[in-house]
Motif scaffolding. Structure first.
Motif, PDB file in Angstrom:
ATOM      1  N   ALA A 130       0.840  -1.203   0.000  1.00 49.51           N
ATOM      2  CA  ALA A 130       0.000   0.000   0.000  1.00 49.51           C
ATOM      3  C   ALA A 130       0.877   1.256   0.000  1.00 49.51           C
ATOM      4  CB  ALA A 130      -0.933   0.000   1.209  1.00 49.51           C
ATOM      5  N   THR A 133       2.440   1.672  -3.492  1.00 49.50           N
ATOM      6  CA  THR A 133       1.463   2.174  -4.457  1.00 49.50           C
ATOM      7  C   THR A 133       1.202   3.657  -4.253  1.00 49.50           C
ATOM      8  OG1 THR A 133       0.395  -0.004  -4.538  1.00 49.50           O
ATOM      9  CG2 THR A 133      -0.876   1.881  -5.329  1.00 49.50           C
ATOM     10  N   GLN A 134       0.994   4.070  -3.006  1.00 54.51           N
ATOM     11  CA  GLN A 134       0.670   5.472  -2.753  1.00 54.51           C
ATOM     12  C   GLN A 134       1.854   6.396  -3.053  1.00 54.51           C
ATOM     13  OE1 GLN A 134      -2.407   6.479  -2.373  1.00 54.51           O
ATOM     14  NE2 GLN A 134      -2.893   4.296  -2.533  1.00 54.51           N
ATOM     15  N   ASN A 176      -4.465   4.371  -9.618  1.00 57.95           N
ATOM     16  CA  ASN A 176      -4.236   4.091  -8.198  1.00 57.95           C
ATOM     17  C   ASN A 176      -4.974   2.824  -7.769  1.00 57.95           C
ATOM     18  OD1 ASN A 176      -3.614   4.348  -5.451  1.00 57.95           O
ATOM     19  ND2 ASN A 176      -5.318   5.739  -5.081  1.00 57.95           N
ATOM     20  N   GLN A 180      -3.177  -0.672  -6.696  1.00 57.72           N
ATOM     21  CA  GLN A 180      -3.416  -1.162  -5.341  1.00 57.72           C
ATOM     22  C   GLN A 180      -3.921  -2.599  -5.366  1.00 57.72           C
ATOM     23  OE1 GLN A 180      -2.951   0.886  -2.373  1.00 57.72           O
ATOM     24  NE2 GLN A 180      -2.956  -1.169  -1.562  1.00 57.72           N
ATOM     25  N   GLU A 181      -4.857  -2.860  -6.263  1.00 55.31           N
ATOM     26  CA  GLU A 181      -5.434  -4.205  -6.318  1.00 55.31           C
ATOM     27  C   GLU A 181      -4.478  -5.214  -6.949  1.00 55.31           C
ATOM     28  OE1 GLU A 181      -8.310  -5.261  -5.063  1.00 55.31           O
ATOM     29  OE2 GLU A 181      -8.677  -3.277  -4.223  1.00 55.31           O
ATOM     30  N   GLY A 184      -1.069  -5.722  -5.047  1.00 56.51           N
ATOM     31  CA  GLY A 184      -1.298  -6.370  -3.769  1.00 56.51           C
ATOM     32  C   GLY A 184      -1.525  -7.868  -3.893  1.00 56.51           C
TER      33      GLY A 184
END
Length: 624
Positions: A130, A133-134, A176, A180-181, A184
């Motif tokens: 996370a 990604t951010q 985004n 994220q998906e 992850g």
């Protein structure tokens, strides 16, 4: 010079390049993923051993002590029960002994610990991913914002604002979500498939080979439906941009739309664009949605096949029941990650389509780099010279041709002319929003091209006909050009612009918060606030482009008095149709068709009885 648009490059490697600064964290994520997958893969194997312990205990309790397991196997074969004998021969059975509860308990405790560790590793991996990604999206947004500052004004003139907003907001948010998906789950899914496949071959090469048969079928399903859905996802986000552009235009011009009776037309246009978006979204979701059912069908067929063949191998003594139980769990774990990837394929395609749009925006031609050969120091005197300047927005359509103008320091120059004559274009050239095609513009004797754009623009202050206020307090809006000022400086500028009186009548005074449209103040008050901003900025050169067009006659007279004080001692350009604002100018320049046709004082131009005389009389003859 016009730059050509670079060819569109693949979005996937460019997204991967954006992740490169996070490679140390990505390496740690890979290690944690391996640990999580390793413990997760070990779980079914341990449960299979527990199953064998339990089954062996139950069968061993029924066997006589004399002769042991080998004798029992021989007796079963003698009685013609060969399959039962084969199955019993694979078990670790102790006659008359029941279930070894201690061994079973240790195995179950170990399985619990393994699953808990897998969950912990997976949680830490998700936490790190996370953050990765951010940080990546944060960098992408920063690149988009920095790109906005490097794009020429021409880009914003040629592209709908709603389309630009859609690319810089909706598309970035969609990337985004996709990152994220996908990030992850994708590493876990890939490593799970590899780890499970190794264990499956270790348990039973035959059953593993059967499971592998489904892989080409899964790949075909992914390829066929993925290929069909990708262009529709691209169209979906393009139509989203078009719809956003129309919505933004409708919102900003809502009053005019109603006044001119265009509501039905706008609704019809919105319906057409909305229908295109609906159709593209439907087919994108439809084709991507077919992937998951196809993968589930193939996975279930594989499950049935494994169950039948596994049961046969247990019956023939090739493998133990616990091993087959573990294998069935592994077969599920083998197809589940592929199913997850299939379910995310639509999201991946959507994210890549958005990434292509964002990178296309980032690849847009920028303002040409200025080679600065002169460094300015000290205050600008304010001498502006235009020598044989030519400019055109489009090749083959000249707008300004051979324009020559010499403005002395501290001189107030009024620029008048008919609509489309090039007055506002001249402002754009002075501010260096556009580059001239031919000729020279000099600031205090220095060619613009030898200065950076920031150096040129730092010398100017502007008050435009179209007011711009941002969401914030009145104090912040007035102090926009200078952040290092005191409250008294802000109030002094407000008094000079005749803003102070009405601001004090507001409940929160200078702390009154304006929304993005500043709907709580009138149009004239908005203009006064922008004039107060110019007072506070205290520029060396001032540009007033129809600055008093939105105020009443009484306020206009007050603003003229304030502008006289503001323009004192500094070069100023006043562009106006209302000649009441330019009569006191030192020089009035009349522009027609991109050329200076007349130049002189108000009295001199009236005496010539030419274009300016005609324009003046058309406005004031009735009241003179």
């Amino acid at each position: 010079m016009t730059q050509s648009t670079p060819p569109r490059r693949s979005a996937l490697p460019r997204l991967a390049a954006r992740l490169r600064p996070q490679r140390s964290r990505l390496l740690l994520v890979v290690v944690l993923t391996i640990a999580s997958v390793g413990t997760l893969v070990a779980g079914p194997w341990i449960l299979g051993l527990a199953t064998d312990v339990l089954l062996s205990g139950l069968i061993g309790r029924e066997l006589p002590e004399i002769g042991g397991r080998d004798q029992a196997v021989a007796d079963l074969r003698a009685q013609g029960h060969d399959r039962l004998a084969d199955m019993l021969s694979t078990m670790n059975v102790t006659p008359t002994h029941g279930v070894d509860l201690d061994h079973l308990g240790r195995l179950l405790l170990l399985a619990t610990a393994v699953f808990v560790l897998s969950a912990v590793f997976s949680w830490i991996q998700g936490f790190l991913m996370a953050g990765i990604t951010q940080r990546t999206i944060h960098g992408l947004r920063r690149s988009v914002e920095e790109k906005m500052g490097r794009l020429p004004l021409r880009y914003f003139d040629r592209n709908p604002h709603g389309e630009i907003l859609s690319r810089t907001t909706n598309d970035v948010d969609n990337i985004n979500v996709a990152l994220q998906e996908v990030l992850g789950q994708l590493p876990t899914a890939v490593l799970t498939v590899l780890g499970v496949l190794v264990v499956m071959f270790w348990i039973s090469p035959l059953l593993a080979a059967v499971s592998l048969i489904t892989v080409p079928l899964l790949m075909v399903a992914l390829a066929v439906f993925g290929k069909r859905s990708k262009p529709h996802f691209t169209a979906q986000w393009e139509h989203t941009g078009h719809l956003t552009a129309l919505a933004e235009e409708t919102y900003s011009g809502h009053a005019l739309m109603l006044a001119f009776g265009r509501r039905a037309t706008v609704i019809e246009s919105f319906g057409e664009r909305n229908e295109k978006l609906r159709r593209a979204s439907f087919y994108a979701q439809f084709f991507s949605g077919l992937i998951l059912p196809a993968v589930l069908l193939i996975g279930n067929l594989n499950y049935v096949t494994i169950a039948v063949l596994g049961g046969y191998q247990v019956a023939t003594g090739v493998v133990s029941l616990g091993s087959v139980q573990a294998f069935i769990q592994y077969s599920r774990r083998f197809t589940t990650p592929i199913t997850q990837i299939a379910g995310q394929l639509g999201l991946i395609q959507s994210g890549l389509a958005s990434a292509e749009r964002v990178f296309e925006f980032l690849d847009a031609p920028e303002e040409s780099t200025t080679t600065t050969t002169v460094t300015r120091t000290g205050k600008t005197a304010g001498r502006i010279e235009l020598r044989n300047v030519s400019f055109r927005y489009e090749p083959g359509a000249p707008l300004i041709e051979d324009l020559t103008l010499d403005v002395a320091p501290g001189q107030k120059v009024a620029i008048v002319g008919p609509t489309g004559s090039g007055k506002t274009t001249l402002v754009n050239l002075l501010m260096r929003f556009y580059e001239i095609d031919d000729g020279q513009i000099l600031l205090d004797g220095t060619d613009y091209r030898d200065l950076s754009r920031d150096e040129v623009r730092a010398c100017f202050g502007m008050v435009l006909q179209e007011t711009w206020l941002f969401g914030g307090t009145i104090r912040e809006n007035i102090a926009y050009g200078r952040q290092d000022v005191s409250d008294e400086d802000v109030r002094a500028a407000a008094r000079d612009a005749f803003v102070d009186d009405f601001v004090r009548t507001l409940p929160d005074g200078y702390d009154t918060v304006l929304d993005e449209d500043a709907s709580s103040v009138s149009t004239g008050q908005k203009q006064l606030l922008t004039i107060a901003r110019a007072f506070l900025a205290d520029p060396d050169i001032l540009i007033l482009d129809e600055a008093t067009s939105s105020v009443d006659t009484r306020t206009e007279l007050m603003i003229q008095q304030a502008m006289t004080r503001l323009c004192a001692g500094r070069t100023s350009f006043v562009i106006a149709h209302r000649l009441s604002t330019v009569r006191d100018a030192d020089t009035i320049v009349v522009i027609d068709a991109g050329r200076v046709t007349e130049q002189g004082s108000h009295v001199e131009l009236l005496a010539r009885r030419s274009f300016y005389h005609h324009l003046y009389n058309s406005q004031f003859a009735a009241t003179s």
